[in-house]
Design a protein around this motif. Structure first.
Motif, PDB file in Angstrom:
ATOM      1  N   TRP A 188       0.833  -1.087  -0.097  1.00  0.00           N
ATOM      2  CA  TRP A 188      -0.036  -0.145   0.144  1.00  0.00           C
ATOM      3  C   TRP A 188       0.812   1.191   0.005  1.00  0.00           C
ATOM      4  N   HIS A 189       0.370   2.442  -0.026  1.00  0.00           N
ATOM      5  CA  HIS A 189       1.056   3.659  -0.132  1.00  0.00           C
ATOM      6  C   HIS A 189       0.228   4.856   0.371  1.00  0.00           C
ATOM      7  N   PRO A 190       0.906   5.458   1.398  1.00  0.00           N
ATOM      8  CA  PRO A 190       0.301   6.780   1.712  1.00  0.00           C
ATOM      9  C   PRO A 190      -0.151   7.869   0.683  1.00  0.00           C
ATOM     10  N   SER A 191      -1.235   8.390   0.662  1.00  0.00           N
ATOM     11  CA  SER A 191      -1.765   9.348  -0.429  1.00  0.00           C
ATOM     12  C   SER A 191      -2.680  10.376   0.409  1.00  0.00           C
ATOM     13  N   ASP A 192      -3.352  11.202  -0.640  1.00  0.00           N
ATOM     14  CA  ASP A 192      -4.375  12.069  -0.184  1.00  0.00           C
ATOM     15  C   ASP A 192      -5.777  11.647  -0.426  1.00  0.00           C
ATOM     16  N   ALA A 193      -5.939  10.402  -0.995  1.00  0.00           N
ATOM     17  CA  ALA A 193      -7.106   9.664  -1.290  1.00  0.00           C
ATOM     18  C   ALA A 193      -7.117   8.101  -1.141  1.00  0.00           C
ATOM     19  N   ASN A 194      -8.242   7.565  -1.254  1.00  0.00           N
ATOM     20  CA  ASN A 194      -8.584   6.119  -0.801  1.00  0.00           C
ATOM     21  C   ASN A 194      -8.862   5.583  -2.296  1.00  0.00           C
ATOM     22  N   SER A 195      -7.828   4.632  -2.672  1.00  0.00           N
ATOM     23  CA  SER A 195      -8.073   4.018  -3.995  1.00  0.00           C
ATOM     24  C   SER A 195      -7.312   2.629  -3.931  1.00  0.00           C
ATOM     25  N   ALA A 196      -7.892   1.829  -5.107  1.00  0.00           N
ATOM     26  CA  ALA A 196      -7.282   0.460  -5.278  1.00  0.00           C
ATOM     27  C   ALA A 196      -7.418   0.318  -6.981  1.00  0.00           C
ATOM     28  N   SER A 197      -7.604   1.126  -7.655  1.00  0.00           N
ATOM     29  CA  SER A 197      -7.656   0.902  -9.071  1.00  0.00           C
ATOM     30  C   SER A 197      -6.458   0.376  -9.888  1.00  0.00           C
ATOM     31  N   VAL A 198      -6.521   0.001 -10.931  1.00  0.00           N
ATOM     32  CA  VAL A 198      -5.383  -0.660 -11.594  1.00  0.00           C
ATOM     33  C   VAL A 198      -4.719   0.459 -12.367  1.00  0.00           C
ATOM     34  N   TYR A 199      -3.224   0.345 -12.283  1.00  0.00           N
ATOM     35  CA  TYR A 199      -2.403   1.120 -12.951  1.00  0.00           C
ATOM     36  C   TYR A 199      -1.202   0.926 -13.087  1.00  0.00           C
ATOM     37  N   SER A 200      -0.250   1.647 -13.893  1.00  0.00           N
ATOM     38  CA  SER A 200       1.200   1.231 -14.041  1.00  0.00           C
ATOM     39  C   SER A 200       1.957   2.598 -13.768  1.00  0.00           C
ATOM     40  N   ALA A 329     -12.631  -3.987  -3.118  1.00  0.00           N
ATOM     41  CA  ALA A 329     -13.759  -4.395  -2.168  1.00  0.00           C
ATOM     42  C   ALA A 329     -13.690  -4.531  -0.863  1.00  0.00           C
ATOM     43  N   ASN A 330     -12.369  -4.723  -0.546  1.00  0.00           N
ATOM     44  CA  ASN A 330     -12.041  -4.768   0.984  1.00  0.00           C
ATOM     45  C   ASN A 330     -11.819  -3.157   1.296  1.00  0.00           C
ATOM     46  N   LEU A 331     -11.306  -2.448   0.763  1.00  0.00           N
ATOM     47  CA  LEU A 331     -10.958  -1.020   0.988  1.00  0.00           C
ATOM     48  C   LEU A 331     -12.301  -0.315   1.046  1.00  0.00           C
ATOM     49  N   SER A 332     -13.331  -0.716   0.141  1.00  0.00           N
ATOM     50  CA  SER A 332     -14.667  -0.136   0.196  1.00  0.00           C
ATOM     51  C   SER A 332     -15.478  -0.698   1.542  1.00  0.00           C
ATOM     52  N   ARG A 333     -15.139  -1.874   1.969  1.00  0.00           N
ATOM     53  CA  ARG A 333     -15.723  -2.133   3.229  1.00  0.00           C
ATOM     54  C   ARG A 333     -15.127  -1.491   4.334  1.00  0.00           C
ATOM     55  N   VAL A 334     -14.015  -1.217   4.279  1.00  0.00           N
ATOM     56  CA  VAL A 334     -13.405  -0.424   5.488  1.00  0.00           C
ATOM     57  C   VAL A 334     -13.761   1.240   5.483  1.00  0.00           C
ATOM     58  N   GLY A 335     -13.558   1.542   4.294  1.00  0.00           N
ATOM     59  CA  GLY A 335     -14.106   2.897   3.965  1.00  0.00           C
ATOM     60  C   GLY A 335     -12.881   4.311   4.471  1.00  0.00           C
ATOM     61  N   GLY A 336     -13.199   5.379   4.354  1.00  0.00           N
ATOM     62  CA  GLY A 336     -12.299   6.268   4.168  1.00  0.00           C
ATOM     63  C   GLY A 336     -11.815   6.834   5.757  1.00  0.00           C
ATOM     64  N   VAL A 337     -11.354   7.915   5.832  1.00  0.00           N
ATOM     65  CA  VAL A 337     -11.020   8.431   7.087  1.00  0.00           C
ATOM     66  C   VAL A 337     -12.001   9.777   7.499  1.00  0.00           C
ATOM     67  N   THR A 364     -12.815  10.851   3.330  1.00  0.00           N
ATOM     68  CA  THR A 364     -13.968   9.968   3.604  1.00  0.00           C
ATOM     69  C   THR A 364     -14.307   8.833   2.728  1.00  0.00           C
ATOM     70  N   GLU A 365     -14.053   9.099   1.268  1.00  0.00           N
ATOM     71  CA  GLU A 365     -14.664   8.396   0.210  1.00  0.00           C
ATOM     72  C   GLU A 365     -13.587   7.474  -0.185  1.00  0.00           C
ATOM     73  N   VAL A 366     -14.271   6.324  -0.922  1.00  0.00           N
ATOM     74  CA  VAL A 366     -13.328   5.395  -1.537  1.00  0.00           C
ATOM     75  C   VAL A 366     -13.595   5.473  -3.050  1.00  0.00           C
ATOM     76  N   GLU A 367     -12.482   6.091  -3.677  1.00  0.00           N
ATOM     77  CA  GLU A 367     -12.598   6.377  -5.330  1.00  0.00           C
ATOM     78  C   GLU A 367     -13.063   5.138  -6.114  1.00  0.00           C
ATOM     79  N   PRO A 368     -14.150   5.319  -6.898  1.00  0.00           N
ATOM     80  CA  PRO A 368     -14.763   4.254  -7.790  1.00  0.00           C
ATOM     81  C   PRO A 368     -13.392   3.465  -8.456  1.00  0.00           C
ATOM     82  N   PHE A 369     -13.627   2.221  -8.577  1.00  0.00           N
ATOM     83  CA  PHE A 369     -12.638   1.025  -9.201  1.00  0.00           C
ATOM     84  C   PHE A 369     -12.398   1.705 -10.722  1.00  0.00           C
TER      85      PHE A 369
END
Length: 484
Positions: A188-200, A329-337, A364-369
């Motif tokens: 994982w990595h610290p950020s200013d948002a909550n996300s688990a999307s696919v990227y390179s 799915a798991n990040l969405s279950r946990v939610g944001g800050v 507080t939000e989890v960004e859409p996948f």
């Protein structure tokens, strides 16, 4: 072809039952009950602010936490004194969790929402690796506790990876074969948002070019001198001309790390530190070769001598959509800050340093996948790990929305309960994803199938940094007064 394979895998996964909700509640409670402990651990590493390959105390703190939880710790692996591998359990599947802990030089900042460097310290956790390390340990310890409670077989393993910031610690661990038996790797990595999307990301290679000349009195006998700084400046000029003639998405940047000590002395030594980035590691190597040729030409033209030392080389991150969907799915279950009133006031003050800050509700939000088709303009040595084992990552809002990585705002946010809360959210999501992997062999198989489709049948891992030893002194002189 890969896309077709992924669609087939997605259809297979729709028939796979989700893991028991009680299991995920177990790890969430385990982490919540120890949240204050993990917050103290992370903030202790924030205070140390140790730079790459010099993180002795930070690494020791994480190792001690894992030993206390029953992990077997192998320290000083792959020729790096601060690297470690900690294991719990035995047999397959082997689920790895990455942990980073190095700080960045030149980014000292107090736990305040206004620019306030700390006296006597040069480094700061501007990329949040203090949270990264502690949060990954929290996830692994919770997973181990769940395994013990329910008699689950397999292995959870924490990789303590030093010097992510330009030192490529993970590459040496990959090169040493330490990931050869890993089934899936989580990070994982610290950020200013909550996300688990696919990227390179971008592949990256760096080197220090050292020019050697002949010193002389710059006024009385300049004809006797040969300026090493002239060599550096000639190289920089040629490389800046080169920028027009490299493939799109390439990035070339440098700093002069040594340029002489006094204007009235022709410098006999000068050094410039270069980075080259591109999505394709082959292109990175090609551009890097052109850099070395520019350096040789600059030395010839200034009658100096040049040598270079490769500092690091890393691959682009290889995505895994199967794993990313599970992590999301798991990040969405946990939610944001969620911020307290004091944290909101801190965040509002800090956001005054931004031109157009996003709303605080973004935390507080989890960004859409999303399956992102572009490439993030950053690099990470997680990339090399992802080319030898299926790998997935996520990010959480450890920083006030609008904060950039490698900024004083990230240092400040990460040194508060805002950072701790984001870390706890990440730990829960990682632990829940680990449970999915231990309970669902079809998920592991699908992730492995995607990984194999992406790397192709003929792929052979060859590190970009070659056979060099870890550059344990690459941060030499950084933050001498700051405990690094």
């Amino acid at each position: 072809m890969i896309r077709s394979a992924l669609l087939g895998l997605a259809l297979v996964l729709t028939a796979v039952p989700l893991s028991g909700q009680d299991d995920k509640d177990f790890v969430a409670r385990h982490i919540d009950e120890r949240a204050a402990r993990y917050g103290t651990l992370a903030q202790s590493i924030w205070d140390l602010a140790e730079v790459g390959y010099r993180e002795a105390e930070s690494s020791a703190l994480l190792q001690a936490e894992l030993r206390d939880a029953g992990f077997t710790v192998n320290a000083g692996v792959a020729g790096m004194p601060t690297a470690f591998v900690a294991s719990y359990g035995s047999g397959a599947p082997v689920v790895a969790v990455l942990a980073e802990f190095d700080a960045l030089p030149g980014l000292s900042q107090a736990r305040l929402p206004t620019r306030s460097p700390l006296a006597g310290r040069e480094a700061g956790h501007a990329c949040g690796h203090h949270l990264f390390g502690a949060g990954s340990v929290a996830a692994a310890v919770a997973t181990a506790a769940w395994m013990q409670e329910h008699g689950v077989g397999g292995t959870v393993r924490v990789y303590g990876t030093p010097a992510e910031e330009g030192g490529a610690g993970k590459v040496y661990m990959v090169r040493e074969g330490l990931f050869d038996d890993v089934d899936v790797t989580l990070h994982w990595h610290p950020s200013d948002a909550n996300s688990a999307s696919v990227y390179s990301t971008l592949a990256n290679k760096s080197a220090k070019f050292r020019f050697h000349g002949r010193s002389a009195h710059a006024a009385a006998a300049p004809e006797r001198g040969r300026s090493a700084l002239d060599g550096v400046e000639a190289m920089n000029h040629m490389v800046n001309l080169l920028r027009e003639h490299v493939p799109e998405q390439s990035r070339i940047h440098y700093v002069i790390t040594s340029g002489g000590a006094a204007p009235n002395v022709v410098p006999d030594f000068a050094e410039v530190f270069y980075y080259v980035r591109h999505p394709d590691p082959v292109v990175v190597d090609e551009i890097f070769t052109r850099l070395t040729q520019a350096a040789e030409g600059a030395a010839l033209g200034t009658q100096t001598r040049v040598e270079h030392e490769v500092i690091h080389g890393i691959y682009a991150l290889l995505p895994n959509e199967v794993l990313a969907r599970a992590a999301h799915a798991n990040l969405s279950r946990v939610g944001g800050v969620a911020y307290s009133d004091d944290e909101r006031r801190f965040a509002e003050t800090l956001q005054q340093s931004f031109e157009a800050p996003p709303p605080l509700s973004a935390a507080t939000e989890v960004e859409p996948f999303e399956v992102e088709t572009g490439t993030a303009p950053v690099s990470t040595d997680v990339g090399d790990v992802s080319w030898v084992t299926p790998t997935v990552g996520l990010s959480t809002a450890t920083w006030v929305p609008g904060s950039a990585a490698h900024s004083w705002q990230a240092v400040a946010s990460g040194g508060t309960e805002i950072g701790n809360k984001g870390m706890i959210a990440a730990a829960k999501a990682l632990a829940m994803t680990a449970i999915d992997l231990f309970e669902d062999s079809a998920l592991v198989r699908a992730a492995t199938d995607e990984y194999r489709a992406r790397v192709g049948p003929d792929f052979e891992y060859v590190p970009l940094l070659g056979d060099r030893a870890p550059p344990l002194d690459y941060r030499s002189g950084s933050d001498e007064a700051g405990g690094s």
